[in-house]
Design a protein around this motif. Structure first.
Motif, PDB file in Angstrom:
ATOM      1  N   ALA A  44       0.833  -1.206   0.000  1.00 14.00           N
ATOM      2  CA  ALA A  44       0.000   0.000   0.000  1.00 14.00           C
ATOM      3  C   ALA A  44       0.866   1.254   0.000  1.00 14.00           C
ATOM      4  CB  ALA A  44      -0.941  -0.010   1.209  1.00 14.00           C
ATOM      5  N   GLU A  45       1.930   1.242   0.801  1.00 18.42           N
ATOM      6  CA  GLU A  45       2.826   2.389   0.855  1.00 18.42           C
ATOM      7  C   GLU A  45       3.529   2.615  -0.480  1.00 18.42           C
ATOM      8  OE1 GLU A  45       2.570   0.012   3.003  1.00 18.42           O
ATOM      9  OE2 GLU A  45       2.570   0.756   5.079  1.00 18.42           O
ATOM     10  N   MET A  46       3.882   1.514  -1.149  1.00 22.76           N
ATOM     11  CA  MET A  46       4.540   1.638  -2.450  1.00 22.76           C
ATOM     12  C   MET A  46       3.586   2.224  -3.487  1.00 22.76           C
ATOM     13  SD  MET A  46       6.998  -1.699  -2.807  1.00 22.76           S
ATOM     14  CE  MET A  46       5.924  -2.950  -2.100  1.00 22.76           C
ATOM     15  N   ILE A  47       2.329   1.800  -3.448  1.00 23.54           N
ATOM     16  CA  ILE A  47       1.344   2.354  -4.387  1.00 23.54           C
ATOM     17  C   ILE A  47       1.163   3.842  -4.131  1.00 23.54           C
ATOM     18  CG2 ILE A  47      -1.100   2.332  -5.034  1.00 23.54           C
ATOM     19  CD1 ILE A  47      -1.083  -0.692  -4.447  1.00 23.54           C
ATOM     20  N   ARG A  48       1.049   4.208  -2.857  1.00 19.60           N
ATOM     21  CA  ARG A  48       0.864   5.615  -2.512  1.00 19.60           C
ATOM     22  C   ARG A  48       2.060   6.457  -2.967  1.00 19.60           C
ATOM     23  NH1 ARG A  48      -3.328   8.334  -2.231  1.00 19.60           N
ATOM     24  NH2 ARG A  48      -2.100   9.521  -3.732  1.00 19.60           N
ATOM     25  N   ALA A  49       3.264   5.944  -2.767  1.00 14.66           N
ATOM     26  CA  ALA A  49       4.463   6.676  -3.176  1.00 14.66           C
ATOM     27  C   ALA A  49       4.501   6.860  -4.689  1.00 14.66           C
ATOM     28  CB  ALA A  49       5.713   5.947  -2.694  1.00 14.66           C
ATOM     29  N   ALA A  50       4.122   5.821  -5.439  1.00 13.24           N
ATOM     30  CA  ALA A  50       4.119   5.914  -6.897  1.00 13.24           C
ATOM     31  C   ALA A  50       3.062   6.905  -7.385  1.00 13.24           C
ATOM     32  CB  ALA A  50       3.884   4.535  -7.510  1.00 13.24           C
ATOM     33  N   LEU A  51       1.897   6.895  -6.757  1.00 13.76           N
ATOM     34  CA  LEU A  51       0.851   7.855  -7.117  1.00 13.76           C
ATOM     35  C   LEU A  51       1.312   9.280  -6.857  1.00 13.76           C
ATOM     36  CD1 LEU A  51      -2.302   6.010  -5.711  1.00 13.76           C
ATOM     37  CD2 LEU A  51      -1.863   6.541  -8.121  1.00 13.76           C
ATOM     38  N   ASP A  52       1.917   9.495  -5.697  1.00 10.68           N
ATOM     39  CA  ASP A  52       2.381  10.839  -5.340  1.00 10.68           C
ATOM     40  C   ASP A  52       3.500  11.312  -6.262  1.00 10.68           C
ATOM     41  OD1 ASP A  52       0.546  10.870  -3.295  1.00 10.68           O
ATOM     42  OD2 ASP A  52       2.004  10.354  -1.726  1.00 10.68           O
ATOM     43  N   ALA A  53       4.256  10.357  -6.809  1.00 14.70           N
ATOM     44  CA  ALA A  53       5.342  10.707  -7.728  1.00 14.70           C
ATOM     45  C   ALA A  53       4.836  10.978  -9.140  1.00 14.70           C
ATOM     46  CB  ALA A  53       6.388   9.595  -7.756  1.00 14.70           C
ATOM     47  N   GLY A  54       3.532  10.760  -9.382  1.00 12.88           N
ATOM     48  CA  GLY A  54       2.956  11.036 -10.692  1.00 12.88           C
ATOM     49  C   GLY A  54       3.122   9.937 -11.706  1.00 12.88           C
TER      50      GLY A  54
END
Length: 302
Positions: free
Chosen positions: A173-183
């Motif tokens: 979940a944290e990896m998905i969130r980080a990727a989303l925030d990175a665009g």
């Protein structure tokens, strides 16, 4: 630094650029066939493909080639009738500031290959990395525990095209969130439909964010083995690039701006070497040193 060495250096840092080559020149232009230059996104010209007036036309066409990802054969002609062999399909620019002669320059944009970040140390991740490299993608491997920290690292590539999480556990979940925030435009999670839905539900995603996450990941081809699942993922990434508009994100750069030459009226693409004057706290840019000299003389009365 030689031109090919500089091109390799830019390629290693995934920096887009245009390689310009003079293929034909007519005197009295100062450029010669075979002259080369590299043009960057901020308008910088490294090398030589003509004098200042010609550079302005080349710079503007090169920035257009970077946006379209298409090569351009540019013909730079002086104002007035000129006997210069035609080149079907070429883009013609009439530059009234040229003192004479004509140029034909081939502009070839060099765009970094799509970068796929693969998270995890599983058999699917291993095969996926091999297949991505086989189709010409650039691959970066990370282990699950390091992914979140590396996503925020200034040393991490800022132009990731796709992230695939194939860790079968860990901080997904944290990896998905980080990727989303990175665009990142394409995010794939290797998981069952039930487990994937549960992870996404806990993230509270918007509709736009949910559309960027694929789980189950890959095209529905009935894949069962690690190799088959990897094939389905690569196929889906290719589909997203070719048909879905998924682009290679550009690195943040200082984008070149345009100004109007107050003497000849030409539109000037401002770069580090563009002739410039500041008078009474007002900035002026010129197509060449001749216009700058004329303008300065008119302003000072000398």
């Amino acid at each position: 630094m030689k031109m090919n060495e500089r091109a390799l250096q830019l390629g290693r840092t995934r920096t887009p650029f245009v390689h310009a080559t003079v293929v034909r020149a007519q005197q009295p232009t100062s450029a010669h066939a075979g002259d080369e230059a590299i043009l960057l996104q901020d308008g910088t010209i490294e090398g030589f493909v003509g004098g200042q007036c010609a550079q302005n036309s080349v710079r503007k066409a090169a920035l257009g080639a970077l946006q379209s990802h298409e090569s351009v054969l540019l013909r730079v002609l002086p104002d007035g009738d000129l006997q210069f062999p035609e080149a079907p399909g070429a883009t013609v620019v009439v530059n009234p500031c040229l003192s004479g002669g004509a140029l034909e320059i081939f502009l070839e944009p060099q765009i970094p290959a799509p970068l796929v970040r693969i998270c995890g140390a599983t058999p699917i991740a291993d095969v996926l990395a091999e297949l991505c490299e086989l189709v010409g993608f650039e691959v970066e491997r990370t282990v699950a525990e390091a992914t979140v920290a590396e996503a925020d690292s200034p040393d991490s590539p800022a132009d990731t095209t796709a992230v695939v999480i194939a860790s079968h556990g860990g901080p997904e979940a944290e990896m998905i969130r980080a990727a989303l925030d990175a665009g990142v435009g394409y995010i794939g999670l290797v998981a069952s439909r039930v487990r994937g839905a549960s992870i996404l539900e806990g993230l509270g995603l918007t509709d736009a964010e949910r559309a960027r996450v694929r789980t189950p990941v890959g095209l529905p081809i009935g894949a069962a083995t690690s190799a088959e699942i990897a094939v389905s993922i690569v196929a889906q990434v290719i589909q997203a690039i070719r048909k879905g508009g998924l682009a290679v994100p550009p690195r943040p750069v200082q984008v070149a701006v345009e100004a109007l030459d107050p003497v000849c009226g030409m539109t000037v693409t401002v770069g580090p070497d563009t002739p410039h004057l500041t008078i009474d706290d007002v900035d002026y840019w010129f197509c060449g040193s001749g216009c700058r000299t004329s303008f300065a003389a008119a302003k000072t009365g000398s």
